[in-house]
Design an enzyme around this catalytic site. Structure first.
Site, PDB file in Angstrom:
ATOM      1  N   GLU A   1       0.881  -1.184   0.000  1.00  0.00           N
ATOM      2  CA  GLU A   1       0.000   0.000   0.000  1.00  0.00           C
ATOM      3  C   GLU A   1       0.906   1.218   0.000  1.00  0.00           C
ATOM      4  OE1 GLU A   1      -3.244   0.225  -0.097  1.00  0.00           O
ATOM      5  OE2 GLU A   1      -3.876  -1.831   0.285  1.00  0.00           O
TER       6      GLU A   1
ATOM      7  N   CYS B   1      -2.215   9.408   2.082  1.00  0.00           N
ATOM      8  CA  CYS B   1      -1.878   8.793   0.795  1.00  0.00           C
ATOM      9  C   CYS B   1      -2.902   9.197  -0.257  1.00  0.00           C
ATOM     10  CB  CYS B   1      -1.807   7.279   0.933  1.00  0.00           C
ATOM     11  SG  CYS B   1      -3.270   6.572   1.671  1.00  0.00           S
ATOM     12  N   THR B   2      -4.128   9.534   0.178  1.00  0.00           N
ATOM     13  CA  THR B   2      -5.185   9.917  -0.764  1.00  0.00           C
ATOM     14  C   THR B   2      -5.331  11.437  -0.910  1.00  0.00           C
ATOM     15  OG1 THR B   2      -6.750   9.707   1.052  1.00  0.00           O
ATOM     16  CG2 THR B   2      -6.594   7.817  -0.458  1.00  0.00           C
TER      17      THR B   2
HETATM   18  P1  NAD Z   1       8.116   5.189   4.769  1.00  0.00           P
HETATM   19  O1  NAD Z   1       8.207   4.420   3.515  1.00  0.00           O
HETATM   20  O2  NAD Z   1       9.247   6.087   5.115  1.00  0.00           O
HETATM   21  O3  NAD Z   1       7.939   4.181   6.013  1.00  0.00           O
HETATM   22  C1  NAD Z   1       6.823   3.329   6.108  1.00  0.00           C
HETATM   23  C2  NAD Z   1       7.168   2.146   6.994  1.00  0.00           C
HETATM   24  O4  NAD Z   1       8.084   1.306   6.301  1.00  0.00           O
HETATM   25  C3  NAD Z   1       7.858   2.534   8.314  1.00  0.00           C
HETATM   26  O5  NAD Z   1       7.393   1.698   9.343  1.00  0.00           O
HETATM   27  C4  NAD Z   1       9.317   2.261   8.003  1.00  0.00           C
HETATM   28  O6  NAD Z   1      10.081   2.016   9.158  1.00  0.00           O
HETATM   29  C5  NAD Z   1       9.171   1.003   7.149  1.00  0.00           C
HETATM   30  N1  NAD Z   1      10.326   0.683   6.312  1.00  0.00           N
HETATM   31  C6  NAD Z   1      11.026   1.506   5.526  1.00  0.00           C
HETATM   32  N2  NAD Z   1      11.999   0.825   4.892  1.00  0.00           N
HETATM   33  C7  NAD Z   1      11.909  -0.455   5.295  1.00  0.00           C
HETATM   34  C8  NAD Z   1      12.637  -1.637   5.003  1.00  0.00           C
HETATM   35  N3  NAD Z   1      13.695  -1.617   4.223  1.00  0.00           N
HETATM   36  N4  NAD Z   1      12.250  -2.793   5.568  1.00  0.00           N
HETATM   37  C9  NAD Z   1      11.183  -2.826   6.393  1.00  0.00           C
HETATM   38  N5  NAD Z   1      10.464  -1.735   6.721  1.00  0.00           N
HETATM   39  C10 NAD Z   1      10.832  -0.558   6.178  1.00  0.00           C
HETATM   40  O7  NAD Z   1       6.740   6.004   4.714  1.00  0.00           O
HETATM   41  P2  NAD Z   1       6.191   7.124   5.703  1.00  0.00           P
HETATM   42  O8  NAD Z   1       6.947   8.389   5.484  1.00  0.00           O
HETATM   43  O9  NAD Z   1       6.061   6.606   7.069  1.00  0.00           O
HETATM   44  O10 NAD Z   1       4.685   7.304   5.148  1.00  0.00           O
HETATM   45  C11 NAD Z   1       4.338   8.113   4.067  1.00  0.00           C
HETATM   46  C12 NAD Z   1       4.166   7.306   2.801  1.00  0.00           C
HETATM   47  O11 NAD Z   1       3.236   6.241   3.018  1.00  0.00           O
HETATM   48  C13 NAD Z   1       3.588   8.129   1.682  1.00  0.00           C
HETATM   49  O12 NAD Z   1       4.232   7.782   0.479  1.00  0.00           O
HETATM   50  C14 NAD Z   1       2.123   7.709   1.651  1.00  0.00           C
HETATM   51  O13 NAD Z   1       1.484   7.927   0.418  1.00  0.00           O
HETATM   52  C15 NAD Z   1       2.245   6.265   1.985  1.00  0.00           C
HETATM   53  N6  NAD Z   1       0.984   5.712   2.500  1.00  0.00           N
HETATM   54  C16 NAD Z   1       0.278   4.853   1.701  1.00  0.00           C
HETATM   55  C17 NAD Z   1      -0.944   4.364   2.130  1.00  0.00           C
HETATM   56  C18 NAD Z   1      -1.763   3.447   1.263  1.00  0.00           C
HETATM   57  O14 NAD Z   1      -2.657   2.807   1.796  1.00  0.00           O
HETATM   58  N7  NAD Z   1      -1.513   3.339  -0.039  1.00  0.00           N
HETATM   59  C19 NAD Z   1      -1.436   4.719   3.386  1.00  0.00           C
HETATM   60  C20 NAD Z   1      -0.672   5.579   4.182  1.00  0.00           C
HETATM   61  C21 NAD Z   1       0.541   6.077   3.723  1.00  0.00           C
END
Ligand code: NAD
Length: 538
Positions: free
Chosen positions: A261, A295-296
């Site tokens: 997601e 995200c939306t």
């Molecule tokens: P991020 O990618 O920096 O981190 C998200 C999560 O992934 C965190 O828990 C982080 O620690 C983990 N992570 C990162 N690299 C990893 C790895 N190598 N291995 C395992 N875990 C890892 O995102 P963020 O800044 O926390 O959130 C914002 C982003 O999330 C935006 O791009 C937003 O659009 C997206 N988002 C998407 C949805 C959806 O449902 N499509 C919902 C909410 C947020």
């Protein structure tokens, strides 16, 4: 200490891992500060290798017990979790606001989403249906059944500190899976408070530890081992496209299952046949709500040239009236960004917009003085740009709205689809043909397509997620529960004969004689005269 932490029985320094009770962690100390005023909210002692191993072992062990509990009884535990969250809606909502910075109503709304997800999953626990299909062979019954999958790893983003855990966990729990949650390190206190509520329910029901697990820790110590771990059957990861590219490839390399997601770059098309008042309201909430950190979030508005100037004027007028400040205070419509890095990335994007030939029509400044001195408050920005500018095609996780002009509907839809992300999209029009074109196979290529509804937010009843770089995963409603179970196709032969698929003859004389057992097989003998039939060879 923040009084809200006391309400959850939390101390200033909390353990960052547990399986139903807290573990002594050996990892680093991680501070959690509030974006509202930059003050320290609390500290977390992170999980390290030892705690990681213990948690995954316990989740694997607990799976053997949890999967044997009938699904409707698992549903009853989820019902109790939903009720416990209901009781804590106000406090947990406030903690979300303190730690992440979204408005109080948005924080409480996120807890409500968890409650809704629990209610939904309770019903689903009695509807884990498999299909029955007619066999081509006489005296054969063919059906499919769904079994629990195993431990599920849930990785969540900062902007929705708890709801994505619930989208996954509530369904995974009724499906018979155990859940290992790795929340964002930017919002650890909220995750800890949520687990305290959930574990109380498990303990009250005398269930074993290890069904719902939490581990807070760094990417290297916790995140990467989790996605590589073959004991974890499914990884559901919510976050940026960059994270998803990495996680998706690692999980695929061990042939694990994943739900991704990822980021969105969502557009609203406004046609001359739109109710403009409604469109402006939806765009305003979509672009400025949660300070542009959903995200939306609406990031692009594709407006017909005949109404372009009017839209610019109305939006700037609306933006001028947005009260920006402490998200816990009444009347505030926009709070801070999550941290100063987010402010920096917004400033960089605005500079790039100008360098690439676009212009800023409104806002973009960093606010200062009083509470604003936290360095996390900005004026939301409106920019004007060509649809294909690189900066417009990327997701900047901040309140920047790009306005794009169009002449023909096909061009507007083309611009909607021009970006690599494919999460949410919408059209504002009262023209049936325009609306249906947008929804048709040559219309929006996103996972969510709305008419006269903005891009931001979604109800849990539908499958939530997006296409292309958004990762293709789906969470929450519809038939998403299937992702948390394994499908088994079963064929039962009661004919007393062994017809092979595709009518293949494979006769040998084994010398064995069928024992006499009265006339028990006479009915099926009758049926099995209709032998053979073509099945799938495989
Ligand atoms: P991020 O990618 O920096 O981190 C998200 C999560 O992934 C965190 O828990 C982080 O620690 C983990 N992570 C990162 N690299 C990893 C790895 N190598 N291995 C395992 N875990 C890892 O995102 P963020 O800044 O926390 O959130 C914002 C982003 O999330 C935006 O791009 C937003 O659009 C997206 N988002 C998407 C949805 C959806 O449902 N499509 C919902 C909410 C947020």
């Amino acid at each position: 200490m923040e009084p809200i932490l006391e309400k959850f029985g939390m101390s200033e320094e909390m353990s960052g891992a547990g399986c139903g009770s807290w573990m002594d962690c050996s990892g680093e100390i991680m501070p959690s500060t509030s974006p509202i005023d930059g003050k320290l909210l609390g500290k977390v002692r992170c999980a390290a290798e030892n705690e990681y191993e213990t948690i995954v072992e316990r989740a694997t062990e607990a799976f053997k017990t949890w999967r044997k509990i009938p699904a409707p009884q698992r549903g009853d535990v989820v019902r109790q979790i939903g009720n416990a969250l209901r009781d804590h809606k106000k406090d947990l909502g406030e903690l979300i606001t303190l730690e992440m910075g979204k408005l109080r109503v948005e924080g409480e709304g996120e807890v409500q989403e968890m409650v809704d997800m629990a209610d939904y999953a309770v019903g689903q626990s009695r509807m884990l249906y498999g299909l029955t299909m007619p066999s081509e062979r006489g005296g054969h019954r063919m059906y499919e059944q769904w079994h629990p999958l195993g431990p599920v790893g849930v990785i969540t983003s900062f902007n929705f500190p708890v709801a994505p855990w619930a989208w996954n966990a509530m369904l995974a729990l009724v499906a018979g899976d155990t859940v290992i949650w790795k929340p964002s390190s930017k919002v650890p206190m909220t995750a800890i408070a949520t687990m305290k509520i959930v574990w109380e329910v498990f303990n009250k029901n005398l269930l074993p530890e290890g069904v719902c697990n939490l581990m807070i820790g760094s990417r290297n110590t916790i995140g990467d081992p989790l996605i590589r771990d073959r004991r974890v059957a499914l990884i559901s990861a919510t976050g940026s496209v960059a994270m998803g590219l990495h996680v998706g490839q690692v999980v695929a390399s061990r042939l694990g299952k994943s739900i991704l997601e990822l980021g969105g770059n969502n557009a609203v098309i406004v046609t001359p046949r739109a109710d403009l008042k409604m469109a402006v309201k939806a765009i305003l909430f979509g672009a400025v709500g949660t300070a542009g950190q959903r995200c939306t979030t609406t990031r692009r508005v594709i407006v017909h040239e005949d109404i372009y100037d009017l839209m610019v004027e109305s939006l700037i007028n609306a933006y001028r009236q947005i009260p920006i400040g402490n998200p816990l205070a009444d009347g505030i419509l926009m709070g801070p960004l999550v941290d100063s890095e987010a402010v920096d990335s917004m400033q960089t994007a605005l500079s790039q917009l100008k360098e690439q030939g676009g212009q800023i029509l409104y806002g973009g400044d960093i606010l200062s003085g009083g509470i604003y001195d936290a360095g996390t408050y900005v004026v939301p920005a409106i920019g004007e740009a060509a649809a294909n500018l690189p900066i417009v095609r990327q997701e900047t996780f901040a309140p920047i709205l790009y306005l794009i002009k169009y002449r023909q509907l096909e061009e507007a839809i083309g611009n909607n689809n021009l970006v690599s992300q494919g999460l949410s999209s919408s059209i504002f029009t009262n023209d049936l043909i325009e609306a249906e074109t947008f929804l048709s196979l040559k219309g929006s290529d996103c996972g969510i397509a709305n008419v006269n509804v903005g891009t931001s937010g979604a109800e849990i009843g539908g499958a939530f997620g997006g296409e292309k770089d958004t990762g293709g995963g789906r969470e929450a409603g519809s038939d998403v529960w299937k992702s948390y179970m394994r499908r088994q196709t079963c064929t039962i032969n009661w004919s007393g004969k062994l017809p092979l698929a595709q009518g293949i003859e494979f006769e040998i004389n084994s010398g064995l004689r069928r024992p006499e057992v009265g006339n028990r097989n006479s009915a099926c003998d009758e049926l099995s005269r209709v032998e053979g039939g073509k099945g799938k060879q495989g």
